[in-house]
Design a protein around this motif. Structure first.
Motif, PDB file in Angstrom:
ATOM      1  N   VAL A  76       0.861  -1.181   0.000  1.00  0.00           N
ATOM      2  CA  VAL A  76       0.000   0.000   0.000  1.00  0.00           C
ATOM      3  C   VAL A  76       0.898   1.232   0.000  1.00  0.00           C
ATOM      4  CG1 VAL A  76      -1.925  -1.178   1.118  1.00  0.00           C
ATOM      5  CG2 VAL A  76      -0.180  -0.032   2.523  1.00  0.00           C
ATOM      6  N   ALA A  77       0.294   2.394   0.158  1.00  0.00           N
ATOM      7  CA  ALA A  77       1.035   3.646   0.037  1.00  0.00           C
ATOM      8  C   ALA A  77       2.288   3.650   0.916  1.00  0.00           C
ATOM      9  CB  ALA A  77       0.134   4.819   0.410  1.00  0.00           C
ATOM     10  N   GLY A  78       3.429   3.827   0.277  1.00  0.00           N
ATOM     11  CA  GLY A  78       4.682   3.976   0.997  1.00  0.00           C
ATOM     12  C   GLY A  78       5.212   2.744   1.677  1.00  0.00           C
ATOM     13  N   SER A  79       4.679   1.558   1.367  1.00  0.00           N
ATOM     14  CA  SER A  79       5.048   0.394   2.180  1.00  0.00           C
ATOM     15  C   SER A  79       6.169  -0.460   1.610  1.00  0.00           C
ATOM     16  CB  SER A  79       3.823  -0.497   2.429  1.00  0.00           C
ATOM     17  OG  SER A  79       3.395  -1.141   1.248  1.00  0.00           O
ATOM     18  N   CYS A  80       6.442  -0.404   0.310  1.00  0.00           N
ATOM     19  CA  CYS A  80       7.411  -1.327  -0.293  1.00  0.00           C
ATOM     20  C   CYS A  80       8.513  -0.625  -1.079  1.00  0.00           C
ATOM     21  CB  CYS A  80       6.693  -2.315  -1.209  1.00  0.00           C
ATOM     22  SG  CYS A  80       5.564  -3.435  -0.362  1.00  0.00           S
ATOM     23  N   SER A  81       8.741   0.631  -0.822  1.00  0.00           N
ATOM     24  CA  SER A  81       9.791   1.351  -1.542  1.00  0.00           C
ATOM     25  C   SER A  81      11.144   0.690  -1.324  1.00  0.00           C
ATOM     26  CB  SER A  81       9.853   2.807  -1.072  1.00  0.00           C
ATOM     27  OG  SER A  81       8.654   3.485  -1.370  1.00  0.00           O
ATOM     28  N   TYR A  82      11.913   0.599  -2.386  1.00  0.00           N
ATOM     29  CA  TYR A  82      13.274   0.063  -2.357  1.00  0.00           C
ATOM     30  C   TYR A  82      13.338  -1.410  -1.932  1.00  0.00           C
ATOM     31  CZ  TYR A  82      14.598   4.927  -2.895  1.00  0.00           C
ATOM     32  OH  TYR A  82      14.737   6.213  -3.373  1.00  0.00           O
ATOM     33  N   ALA A  83      12.240  -2.110  -2.017  1.00  0.00           N
ATOM     34  CA  ALA A  83      12.246  -3.546  -1.727  1.00  0.00           C
ATOM     35  C   ALA A  83      12.770  -4.308  -2.940  1.00  0.00           C
ATOM     36  CB  ALA A  83      10.847  -4.034  -1.365  1.00  0.00           C
ATOM     37  N   VAL A  84      13.213  -5.539  -2.690  1.00  0.00           N
ATOM     38  CA  VAL A  84      13.679  -6.443  -3.743  1.00  0.00           C
ATOM     39  C   VAL A  84      12.887  -7.739  -3.638  1.00  0.00           C
ATOM     40  CG1 VAL A  84      15.623  -7.778  -4.657  1.00  0.00           C
ATOM     41  CG2 VAL A  84      16.008  -5.473  -3.759  1.00  0.00           C
ATOM     42  N   ILE A  85      12.333  -8.206  -4.749  1.00  0.00           N
ATOM     43  CA  ILE A  85      11.653  -9.495  -4.792  1.00  0.00           C
ATOM     44  C   ILE A  85      12.452 -10.426  -5.687  1.00  0.00           C
ATOM     45  CG2 ILE A  85       9.556 -10.746  -5.407  1.00  0.00           C
ATOM     46  CD1 ILE A  85       7.963  -8.228  -4.884  1.00  0.00           C
ATOM     47  N   GLU A  86      12.915 -11.525  -5.141  1.00  0.00           N
ATOM     48  CA  GLU A  86      13.643 -12.543  -5.893  1.00  0.00           C
ATOM     49  C   GLU A  86      12.686 -13.695  -6.172  1.00  0.00           C
ATOM     50  OE1 GLU A  86      15.216 -14.602  -8.006  1.00  0.00           O
ATOM     51  OE2 GLU A  86      16.905 -13.320  -7.451  1.00  0.00           O
ATOM     52  N   ALA A  87      12.126 -13.701  -7.380  1.00  0.00           N
ATOM     53  CA  ALA A  87      11.110 -14.695  -7.746  1.00  0.00           C
ATOM     54  C   ALA A  87      11.479 -15.419  -9.030  1.00  0.00           C
ATOM     55  CB  ALA A  87       9.754 -14.019  -7.906  1.00  0.00           C
ATOM     56  N   THR A  88      12.748 -15.434  -9.377  1.00  0.00           N
ATOM     57  CA  THR A  88      13.188 -16.018 -10.638  1.00  0.00           C
ATOM     58  C   THR A  88      12.739 -17.465 -10.797  1.00  0.00           C
ATOM     59  OG1 THR A  88      15.133 -14.592 -10.578  1.00  0.00           O
ATOM     60  CG2 THR A  88      15.197 -16.458 -12.090  1.00  0.00           C
ATOM     61  N   SER A  89      12.771 -18.232  -9.712  1.00  0.00           N
ATOM     62  CA  SER A  89      12.501 -19.675  -9.795  1.00  0.00           C
ATOM     63  C   SER A  89      11.126 -20.063  -9.287  1.00  0.00           C
ATOM     64  CB  SER A  89      13.572 -20.448  -9.000  1.00  0.00           C
ATOM     65  OG  SER A  89      14.859 -20.213  -9.530  1.00  0.00           O
ATOM     66  N   THR A  90      10.278 -19.106  -8.983  1.00  0.00           N
ATOM     67  CA  THR A  90       8.934 -19.441  -8.519  1.00  0.00           C
ATOM     68  C   THR A  90       8.009 -19.650  -9.719  1.00  0.00           C
ATOM     69  OG1 THR A  90       7.346 -18.854  -6.773  1.00  0.00           O
ATOM     70  CG2 THR A  90       7.866 -17.158  -8.395  1.00  0.00           C
ATOM     71  N   GLN A  91       6.901 -20.343  -9.508  1.00  0.00           N
ATOM     72  CA  GLN A  91       5.982 -20.634 -10.598  1.00  0.00           C
ATOM     73  C   GLN A  91       5.253 -19.382 -11.063  1.00  0.00           C
ATOM     74  OE1 GLN A  91       5.685 -23.382 -12.266  1.00  0.00           O
ATOM     75  NE2 GLN A  91       3.973 -22.789 -13.571  1.00  0.00           N
ATOM     76  N   SER A  92       4.806 -18.556 -10.112  1.00  0.00           N
ATOM     77  CA  SER A  92       4.107 -17.332 -10.482  1.00  0.00           C
ATOM     78  C   SER A  92       4.269 -16.297  -9.383  1.00  0.00           C
ATOM     79  CB  SER A  92       2.611 -17.601 -10.717  1.00  0.00           C
ATOM     80  OG  SER A  92       1.985 -18.051  -9.534  1.00  0.00           O
ATOM     81  N   LEU A  93       4.337 -15.047  -9.799  1.00  0.00           N
ATOM     82  CA  LEU A  93       4.442 -13.919  -8.871  1.00  0.00           C
ATOM     83  C   LEU A  93       3.275 -12.984  -9.100  1.00  0.00           C
ATOM     84  CD1 LEU A  93       5.954 -12.048  -6.846  1.00  0.00           C
ATOM     85  CD2 LEU A  93       7.111 -11.048  -8.838  1.00  0.00           C
ATOM     86  N   ASN A  94       2.632 -12.571  -8.007  1.00  0.00           N
ATOM     87  CA  ASN A  94       1.568 -11.582  -8.065  1.00  0.00           C
ATOM     88  C   ASN A  94       1.930 -10.445  -7.108  1.00  0.00           C
ATOM     89  OD1 ASN A  94      -0.576 -13.001  -9.749  1.00  0.00           O
ATOM     90  ND2 ASN A  94      -0.148 -14.523  -8.177  1.00  0.00           N
ATOM     91  N   LEU A  95       2.108  -9.257  -7.654  1.00  0.00           N
ATOM     92  CA  LEU A  95       2.485  -8.086  -6.865  1.00  0.00           C
ATOM     93  C   LEU A  95       1.420  -7.017  -7.042  1.00  0.00           C
ATOM     94  CD1 LEU A  95       4.485  -6.277  -5.252  1.00  0.00           C
ATOM     95  CD2 LEU A  95       5.616  -5.778  -7.446  1.00  0.00           C
ATOM     96  N   VAL A  96       0.839  -6.567  -5.932  1.00  0.00           N
ATOM     97  CA  VAL A  96      -0.156  -5.505  -5.947  1.00  0.00           C
ATOM     98  C   VAL A  96       0.459  -4.264  -5.324  1.00  0.00           C
ATOM     99  CG1 VAL A  96      -2.365  -4.729  -5.019  1.00  0.00           C
ATOM    100  CG2 VAL A  96      -2.145  -7.047  -5.905  1.00  0.00           C
ATOM    101  N   CYS A  97       0.414  -3.153  -6.061  1.00  0.00           N
ATOM    102  CA  CYS A  97       0.969  -1.875  -5.620  1.00  0.00           C
ATOM    103  C   CYS A  97      -0.177  -0.877  -5.565  1.00  0.00           C
ATOM    104  CB  CYS A  97       2.049  -1.407  -6.583  1.00  0.00           C
ATOM    105  SG  CYS A  97       3.362  -2.628  -6.866  1.00  0.00           S
ATOM    106  N   ASP A  98      -0.817  -0.758  -4.424  1.00  0.00           N
ATOM    107  CA  ASP A  98      -2.078  -0.043  -4.295  1.00  0.00           C
ATOM    108  C   ASP A  98      -1.912   1.163  -3.370  1.00  0.00           C
ATOM    109  OD1 ASP A  98      -4.677   0.708  -4.465  1.00  0.00           O
ATOM    110  OD2 ASP A  98      -5.519  -1.012  -3.409  1.00  0.00           O
ATOM    111  N   GLY A  99      -1.505   2.293  -3.950  1.00  0.00           N
ATOM    112  CA  GLY A  99      -1.342   3.502  -3.158  1.00  0.00           C
ATOM    113  C   GLY A  99      -0.160   4.316  -3.636  1.00  0.00           C
ATOM    114  N   ALA A 100      -0.093   5.557  -3.193  1.00  0.00           N
ATOM    115  CA  ALA A 100       0.981   6.450  -3.606  1.00  0.00           C
ATOM    116  C   ALA A 100       2.340   5.908  -3.180  1.00  0.00           C
ATOM    117  CB  ALA A 100       0.752   7.843  -3.011  1.00  0.00           C
TER     118      ALA A 100
END
Length: 235
Positions: A76-100
């Motif tokens: 949500v707003a301001g919650s995941c700035s500068y995060a890193v997601i390492e999902a190269t080997s996963t079957q599927s990735l779903n990322l929701v970015c809901d907010g400023a």
């Protein structure tokens, strides 16, 4: 070092570990996830709840690596700035970015072995996905990326939700000096500008503006699976 290729994630900070073989739910509104790492590599699925301002700022998320595993992250707003997601080997990735500024300046290492396996939803709020970078290996499958960007607000260029979003392909090695090639960037006129090298949808052609970014409501990720197994051991 300016890219995730030469900066290994989670060099510092603590690890929050998921139990092996289970459906892991990491509630970062309660756990201390910011600037730490979540290790879900051995889980069957991973859901990360970052629905609190600053909850996952600078967090590194290691998604499951088993054959049919899924990885779900909600910001949500301001919650995941500068995060890193390492999902190269996963079957599927779903990322929701809901907010400023929900996912601003994120680096997302996407799965790319099939179509529509990396799903990113950016809301119409200001800078919701500003400067988000998608990274994949050179041998990606065309159509791996499904990204939506809200376009209903009359934002200035600096506040546009997907300003600076880019997909990059290259050698996925943290020791690599070459940061890869830019394959797509979001244009101010709400279209995707693709190159002929790394375009997620048509890697062998060179469209000037394709495809047009769709506008659709974001779907919240279920944050409470019925069979959730979680350990928050700090090492």
């Amino acid at each position: 070092c300016e890219t995730p290729y030469c900066c290994p994630p989670a060099q510092q900070g603590d690890f929050l570990n998921c139990a092996a073989g289970g459906d892991c739910v990491m509630d970062c509104t309660q756990a201390n996830c910011a600037s730490n790492a979540i290790d879900g590599k051995l889980a069957q699925s991973l859901t990360v709840d970052c629905t609190l301002d600053g909850a996952c700022t600078g967090t590194t998320i290691f998604c499951p690596t088993s054959g049919d595993a899924s990885c779900n992250v909600q910001c949500v707003a301001g919650s995941c700035s500068y995060a890193v997601i390492e999902a190269t080997s996963t079957q599927s990735l779903n990322l929701v970015c809901d907010g400023a500024s929900a996912c601003s300046n994120m680096n997302v290492f996407c799965p790319s072995h099939a179509s529509n396996v990396c799903n990113i939803g950016c809301s119409q709020d200001a800078r919701s996905c500003h400067d988000l970078k998608v990274w994949v290996a050179d041998d990606f499958t065309s159509g791996y990326l499904d990204i939506t960007c809200g376009t209903t607000q009359d934002w200035s260029y600096n506040d546009y939700p997907c300003r600076g979003v880019a997909a990059i392909c290259g050698p996925l090695s943290h020791e690599a000096e070459n940061p890869g090639n830019f394959g797509v960037e979001f244009s101010f006129n709400t279209s995707w500008e693709c190159s002929g090298v790394c375009c997620p949808w048509s890697p062998t052609s060179n469209p000037t503006k394709a495809p047009t970014a769709p506008t659709k409501p974001l779907t919240a990720i279920p944050l409470r699976p019925t069979a959730a197994t979680l350990t928050t051991q700090i090492i």
